[in-house]
Design a protein around this motif. Structure first.
Motif, PDB file in Angstrom:
ATOM      1  N   ALA A 245      29.277 -71.802 -14.113  1.00 58.09           N
ATOM      2  CA  ALA A 245      30.227 -71.644 -13.830  1.00 58.09           C
ATOM      3  C   ALA A 245      31.417 -72.863 -14.835  1.00 58.09           C
ATOM      4  CB  ALA A 245      30.506 -71.878 -12.315  1.00 58.09           C
TER       5      ALA A 245
ATOM      6  N   ARG B  89      31.896 -77.098  -8.547  1.00 60.39           N
ATOM      7  CA  ARG B  89      31.094 -77.609  -7.214  1.00 60.39           C
ATOM      8  C   ARG B  89      29.419 -77.795  -8.348  1.00 60.39           C
ATOM      9  NH1 ARG B  89      31.037 -71.293  -6.542  1.00 60.39           N
ATOM     10  NH2 ARG B  89      31.700 -71.098  -8.613  1.00 60.39           N
ATOM     11  N   PRO B  90      28.765 -78.514  -7.250  1.00 62.89           N
ATOM     12  CA  PRO B  90      27.684 -79.096  -8.415  1.00 62.89           C
ATOM     13  C   PRO B  90      26.913 -78.267  -8.929  1.00 62.89           C
ATOM     14  CG  PRO B  90      27.535 -79.092  -5.795  1.00 62.89           C
ATOM     15  CD  PRO B  90      29.023 -78.858  -6.306  1.00 62.89           C
ATOM     16  N   ASP B  91      26.609 -76.890  -8.043  1.00 61.49           N
ATOM     17  CA  ASP B  91      25.227 -75.755  -8.549  1.00 61.49           C
ATOM     18  C   ASP B  91      25.448 -75.675  -9.885  1.00 61.49           C
ATOM     19  OD1 ASP B  91      23.214 -74.167  -8.126  1.00 61.49           O
ATOM     20  OD2 ASP B  91      24.770 -72.669  -8.716  1.00 61.49           O
ATOM     21  N   CYS B  92      24.480 -76.152 -11.092  1.00 63.35           N
ATOM     22  CA  CYS B  92      24.703 -76.082 -11.891  1.00 63.35           C
ATOM     23  C   CYS B  92      23.016 -75.413 -12.688  1.00 63.35           C
ATOM     24  CB  CYS B  92      24.904 -77.251 -12.494  1.00 63.35           C
ATOM     25  SG  CYS B  92      24.627 -77.679 -14.332  1.00 63.35           S
TER      26      CYS B  92
END
Lengths: 128, 128
Positions: A112, A116-119
């Motif tokens: 994304a 946000r931390p999600d990767c």
DNA sequence: TCTTGACCTTCCAGTGACTGGAGCCCCTAT
DNA sequence: ATAGGGGCTCCAGTCACTGGAAGGTCAAGA
């Protein structure tokens, strides 16, 4: 001709030209003041080396190519073999890089890229 | 776990693992005899590094990626930017190599590769 | 218990092809 | 006389390891 003139003509930095003398690729004459004096033959050699380097040949390959160039009795087969081996290494490198490219493209597209931390990129690197 | 076990698991040579400790990428514990003792976390980090290196990231990029991985507050945007920059460098390298490849392929095709001295490859390198 | 061989450790040097910088000399123009 | 823009050499650094020397440690077998 002084080193900076040769540099302009060949596109090789003075440092590189000195380095090439250091490792014995060229042997320019010297003026009484210690300055290098380049004859046309030196410039020609440097241009040759510059082009060979542009094609990705290693310095050792360049040394060999120069020797073959100066050898009137050479076999073109020796030149061709050298070039083919070099070409094969290039083919291989391209394949490696394309494989990296494909993976990275995919990961970059998935990510994304926000705050946000999600990767997915890190998830992929961390996978077991 | 000793270094050779970790080496087998991660595929990284022991020398490389010691080097990664040297430059501060990992901090394995030590046994009383001075031997490195690797916990699961160390192995996991090394595997992460190995995969990042396989994708062509520089050591400094790997350091940054590790830091981002361990930072729960990270922005995925930072990871994505790093990956995109790296991808751009790879794209560029591929283009360079493909240009060499094209020239070399052409030259190799032109060259007879026999026992005569005449050689289009050398002629090309020597052109003014 | 001794020995052997496979581990482990550190430290130093080398790779390729330059590149940056220090410290110095030289040449020309003002 | 001086200022600047050359030139010179030599040393160190780049990147990511890798090889090798010299020595300590450990487990298994005689």
């Amino acid at each position: 001709m002084n080193i900076s003139d040769v540099s302009k003509r060949t596109g090789l930095p003075p440092k590189t030209i000195r380095y090439y003398e250091d490792i014995g690729l060229i042997r320019p004459a010297r003026d009484t003041n210690g300055y290098r004096v380049f004859q046309h033959a030196d410039t020609h050699k440097l241009a040759f080396l510059g082009r060979a380097r542009t094609l990705g040949f290693s310095i050792e390959d360049c040394r060999t190519l120069m020797a073959l160039y100066e050898d009137q009795e050479r076999n073109s087969g020796d030149v061709k073999r050298l070039a083919q081996e070099h070409l094969a290494r290039i083919d291989e490198k391209i394949e490696q890089l394309q494989s990296m490219q494909a993976t990275l493209r995919h990961l970059v597209r998935e990510c994304a890229g926000d705050n946000r931390p999600d990767c997915p990129i890190l998830r992929d690197l961390a996978q077991d």
